[in-house]
Enzyme design. Structure first.
Site, PDB file in Angstrom:
ATOM      1  N   HIS A 224    -125.529  19.226  12.147  1.00 50.38           N
ATOM      2  CA  HIS A 224    -125.690  20.656  11.791  1.00 50.38           C
ATOM      3  C   HIS A 224    -124.554  21.419  12.479  1.00 50.38           C
ATOM      4  O   HIS A 224    -123.394  21.033  12.364  1.00 50.38           O
ATOM      5  CB  HIS A 224    -127.103  21.080  12.232  1.00 50.38           C
ATOM      6  CG  HIS A 224    -127.579  22.399  11.702  1.00 50.38           C
ATOM      7  ND1 HIS A 224    -126.956  23.103  10.701  1.00 50.38           N
ATOM      8  CD2 HIS A 224    -128.662  23.165  12.057  1.00 50.38           C
ATOM      9  CE1 HIS A 224    -127.633  24.230  10.464  1.00 50.38           C
ATOM     10  NE2 HIS A 224    -128.661  24.294  11.275  1.00 50.38           N
ATOM     11  N   HIS A 263    -122.568  18.180   2.537  1.00 47.72           N
ATOM     12  CA  HIS A 263    -123.581  19.222   2.733  1.00 47.72           C
ATOM     13  C   HIS A 263    -124.831  18.871   1.941  1.00 47.72           C
ATOM     14  O   HIS A 263    -124.743  18.291   0.863  1.00 47.72           O
ATOM     15  CB  HIS A 263    -123.044  20.584   2.270  1.00 47.72           C
ATOM     16  CG  HIS A 263    -123.812  21.707   2.871  1.00 47.72           C
ATOM     17  ND1 HIS A 263    -124.983  22.169   2.327  1.00 47.72           N
ATOM     18  CD2 HIS A 263    -123.595  22.424   3.998  1.00 47.72           C
ATOM     19  CE1 HIS A 263    -125.447  23.140   3.083  1.00 47.72           C
ATOM     20  NE2 HIS A 263    -124.631  23.318   4.110  1.00 47.72           N
ATOM     21  N   ASP A 320    -117.956  23.931   8.938  1.00 48.54           N
ATOM     22  CA  ASP A 320    -117.505  23.479  10.256  1.00 48.54           C
ATOM     23  C   ASP A 320    -116.102  22.894  10.231  1.00 48.54           C
ATOM     24  O   ASP A 320    -115.451  22.795  11.269  1.00 48.54           O
ATOM     25  CB  ASP A 320    -118.483  22.429  10.814  1.00 48.54           C
ATOM     26  CG  ASP A 320    -119.832  23.050  11.135  1.00 48.54           C
ATOM     27  OD1 ASP A 320    -119.842  24.199  11.591  1.00 48.54           O
ATOM     28  OD2 ASP A 320    -120.859  22.389  10.911  1.00 48.54           O
TER      29      ASP A 320
HETATM   30  N1  ACO Z   1    -118.675  11.303   5.901  1.00 45.17           N
HETATM   31  C1  ACO Z   1    -118.865  10.107   5.321  1.00 45.17           C
HETATM   32  N2  ACO Z   1    -119.875   9.846   4.470  1.00 45.17           N
HETATM   33  C2  ACO Z   1    -120.724  10.872   4.194  1.00 45.17           C
HETATM   34  C3  ACO Z   1    -120.579  12.142   4.768  1.00 45.17           C
HETATM   35  C4  ACO Z   1    -119.518  12.337   5.652  1.00 45.17           C
HETATM   36  N3  ACO Z   1    -119.318  13.520   6.245  1.00 45.17           N
HETATM   37  N4  ACO Z   1    -121.578  12.948   4.313  1.00 45.17           N
HETATM   38  C5  ACO Z   1    -122.335  12.193   3.492  1.00 45.17           C
HETATM   39  N5  ACO Z   1    -121.806  10.930   3.419  1.00 45.17           N
HETATM   40  C6  ACO Z   1    -122.317   9.807   2.630  1.00 45.17           C
HETATM   41  C7  ACO Z   1    -123.389   9.047   3.397  1.00 45.17           C
HETATM   42  O1  ACO Z   1    -122.833   8.030   4.189  1.00 45.17           O
HETATM   43  C8  ACO Z   1    -124.264   8.542   2.298  1.00 45.17           C
HETATM   44  O2  ACO Z   1    -123.658   7.410   1.746  1.00 45.17           O
HETATM   45  P1  ACO Z   1    -124.552   6.214   1.116  1.00 45.17           P
HETATM   46  O3  ACO Z   1    -125.362   6.852   0.009  1.00 45.17           O
HETATM   47  O4  ACO Z   1    -123.554   5.214   0.665  1.00 45.17           O
HETATM   48  O5  ACO Z   1    -125.420   5.733   2.245  1.00 45.17           O
HETATM   49  C9  ACO Z   1    -124.192   9.643   1.227  1.00 45.17           C
HETATM   50  O6  ACO Z   1    -122.973  10.338   1.483  1.00 45.17           O
HETATM   51  C10 ACO Z   1    -125.345  10.610   1.344  1.00 45.17           C
HETATM   52  O7  ACO Z   1    -125.498  10.990   2.722  1.00 45.17           O
HETATM   53  P2  ACO Z   1    -126.713  11.887   3.224  1.00 45.17           P
HETATM   54  O8  ACO Z   1    -126.622  12.058   4.686  1.00 45.17           O
HETATM   55  O9  ACO Z   1    -127.987  11.358   2.663  1.00 45.17           O
HETATM   56  O10 ACO Z   1    -126.350  13.217   2.426  1.00 45.17           O
HETATM   57  P3  ACO Z   1    -126.733  14.676   2.693  1.00 45.17           P
HETATM   58  O11 ACO Z   1    -126.121  15.416   1.596  1.00 45.17           O
HETATM   59  O12 ACO Z   1    -128.176  14.827   2.892  1.00 45.17           O
HETATM   60  O13 ACO Z   1    -125.981  14.955   4.079  1.00 45.17           O
HETATM   61  C11 ACO Z   1    -124.951  15.948   5.882  1.00 45.17           C
HETATM   62  C12 ACO Z   1    -125.598  16.162   4.523  1.00 45.17           C
HETATM   63  C13 ACO Z   1    -126.006  15.445   6.885  1.00 45.17           C
HETATM   64  C14 ACO Z   1    -124.421  17.295   6.341  1.00 45.17           C
HETATM   65  C15 ACO Z   1    -123.815  14.911   5.777  1.00 45.17           C
HETATM   66  O14 ACO Z   1    -122.907  15.294   4.777  1.00 45.17           O
HETATM   67  C16 ACO Z   1    -123.071  14.702   7.101  1.00 45.17           C
HETATM   68  O15 ACO Z   1    -123.519  13.921   7.919  1.00 45.17           O
HETATM   69  N6  ACO Z   1    -121.916  15.390   7.283  1.00 45.17           N
HETATM   70  C17 ACO Z   1    -121.176  15.277   8.535  1.00 45.17           C
HETATM   71  C18 ACO Z   1    -121.729  16.232   9.593  1.00 45.17           C
HETATM   72  C19 ACO Z   1    -121.455  17.668   9.243  1.00 45.17           C
HETATM   73  O16 ACO Z   1    -120.353  18.049   8.908  1.00 45.17           O
HETATM   74  N7  ACO Z   1    -122.484  18.495   9.393  1.00 45.17           N
HETATM   75  C20 ACO Z   1    -122.377  19.945   9.159  1.00 45.17           C
HETATM   76  C21 ACO Z   1    -123.065  20.342   7.893  1.00 45.17           C
HETATM   77  S1  ACO Z   1    -122.881  22.088   7.577  1.00 45.17           S
HETATM   78  C22 ACO Z   1    -123.918  22.792   8.698  1.00 45.17           C
HETATM   79  O17 ACO Z   1    -124.945  22.285   9.023  1.00 45.17           O
HETATM   80  C23 ACO Z   1    -123.505  24.039   9.298  1.00 45.17           C
END
Ligand code: ACO
Length: 395
Positions: A224, A263, A320
């Site tokens: 987050h 996201h 971010d």
């Molecule tokens: N880097 C690499 N792979 C990613 C990323 C990433 N940043 N984000 C998602 N993926 C991939 C996952 O590995 C997953 O792959 P798979 O299906 O092969 O296992 C797929 O995309 C789905 O991932 P989830 O975590 O289920 O997707 P969700 O959309 O729910 O995730 C999240 C959102 C948690 C923000 C994710 O994108 C993430 O971890 N990002 C990095 C951390 C980040 O930047 N957080 C800030 C978010 S904005 C905020 O809160 C202010």
């Protein structure tokens, strides 16, 4: 009998749990709206104080009212000295987000209206929280560096006063304005994890400080708000890396996350990232720090192409990703990036808490209380064996 619906392992994605009039996201088109206004309009034409008023009250302040509201925030900046005394007892290595979270119940103890649960009293408490989180963040940074907290300057804007209390220097107009715009962009985001934490806690009829403390805890996580400090960590690591593209590809190959990408709601670029990307370009050019903007863009391009190639084109930069180089170029220490997010988001949290507390019964549940499927054991003690419902159904 209550019907049980199983939505396991989706983290409540797509599950609507309440109504809100505060903000709206169109994740397909990359649109974010506060109380009916697009954030780009607010970032171009408004101030954080005006946006905080908008979020709390539901409308932009009529002429004359914004000054009155700002005066209330300025007056509320005076934090009782025992709050600073409490901070002085903490180890200097404490994480600023932990300190900020710990400071909130201490601020609660200083609030004469803590137990007054009327709407007006909650708005006044919200104003105190909006005014005081920046003061506490700046004070902690000074205390951990062996310096005394500075008094606020009533002639300075919200953002400018924070920078003054942090550094002891009055910021130039460009920096103060840019930080104000960052605060606008981070101020609310519908039912994100930290806002939901606030709403969940206050649905138990806990007070606003208890709910905000929960929000700060949720925001601190690296998935987050805590992602912004990790983005800067990555950029610093890549500063002298000869093969940035290779580094990014290897990381994705290894199944690791690229911080600042992806996201839960946006399936395209986060509109706040688009805005901050332009700010990063301008700041880089005006300060001779183009290398951070160039590096961010190279990581963005490489990661976007890699995600596209893997059929995950929806993974794009989020807020971010570009706030990190922006804050870095402003000279803000890396571990204060997430507290700055909290300083802004507290306006949204308080608005949601007040909405939650005073919503009509049909707009939200009385109390959030999901359930989990028990997959543990059933053990017999002293001959008293519990027979699970499935076993009973089978007899
Ligand atoms: N880097 C690499 N792979 C990613 C990323 C990433 N940043 N984000 C998602 N993926 C991939 C996952 O590995 C997953 O792959 P798979 O299906 O092969 O296992 C797929 O995309 C789905 O991932 P989830 O975590 O289920 O997707 P969700 O959309 O729910 O995730 C999240 C959102 C948690 C923000 C994710 O994108 C993430 O971890 N990002 C990095 C951390 C980040 O930047 N957080 C800030 C978010 S904005 C905020 O809160 C202010």
């Amino acid at each position: 009998m209550q019907q049980t619906v199983s939505v396991k392992n989706i983290g409540l994605r797509g599950v609507t749990v309440a109504d809100t009039k505060i903000s709206f996201i169109d994740g397909e088109k990359g649109v974010l709206i506060y109380r009916g206004y697009r954030i780009e309009d607010l970032a171009d034409r408004s101030s954080f104080i005006e946006v905080a008023y908008l979020l709390l009250n539901g409308y932009l302040p009529p002429k004359g009212e914004v000054e009155a509201f700002e005066r209330k925030v300025v007056e509320a900046r005076d934090v009782p000295t025992y709050v600073f005394d409490a901070l002085r007892t903490l180890p200097k290595t404490s994480d600023p987000m932990d300190v900020l979270q710990a400071a909130v119940p201490i601020l609660a103890a200083a609030d004469p209206e803590l137990r007054d649960e009327t709407r007006d009293a909650n708005v006044r408490k919200a104003i105190r929280l909006i005014a005081r989180l920046p003061v506490v963040t700046a004070a902690w940074h000074r205390i951990r560096n062996g310096l005394d907290p500075l008094p606020s300057d009533s002639g300075l804007s919200h953002a400018a006063n924070f920078l003054w209390q942090l550094t002891g220097e009055k910021p130039d107009d460009e920096t103060a304005h840019d930080l104000d715009v960052c605060l606008i962009l981070h101020a609310d985001h519908t039912f994100n994890a930290s806002t939901f934490a606030c709403r969940e806690v206050c649905s138990t009829r806990a007070h606003i400080y208890a709910a905000v403390a929960a929000g700060i805890g949720a925001l601190s996580g690296s998935l987050h708000g805590g992602a912004n400090t990790r983005v800067m960590g990555m950029l610093l690591q890549l500063e002298n890396e000869p093969d940035v593209e290779g580094w990014v590809k290897n990381r994705i190959d290894a199944g690791e996350r690229i911080m600042g990408f992806g996201h839960a709601v946006y399936k395209t670029i986060d509109p706040r990232a688009t805005y901050l990307k332009k700010m990063a370009r301008r700041l880089g050019a005006s300060r001779g720090l183009e290398k951070w903007e160039r590096l961010s863009k190279l990581v963005e391009k490489t990661a976007s192409e890699e995600f596209e190639r893997r059929g995950k084109s929806e993974i794009k930069p989020n807020v971010d990703f570009f706030s990190a180089p922006v804050y870095h170029m402003m000279g803000i220490p890396r571990d204060l990036f997430t507290p700055i997010f909290a300083i802004s988001r507290v306006a949204g949290w308080c608005s949601h808490i007040i909405e939650e507390k005073f919503a009509e019964a049909q707009e939200k549940p009385m109390l959030y209380r999901p359930q989990a499927e028990y997959v543990g054991n059933y053990c017999g003690l002293l001959g008293c064996v519990y027979e699970p419902p499935e076993a009973r159904a089978g007899t």
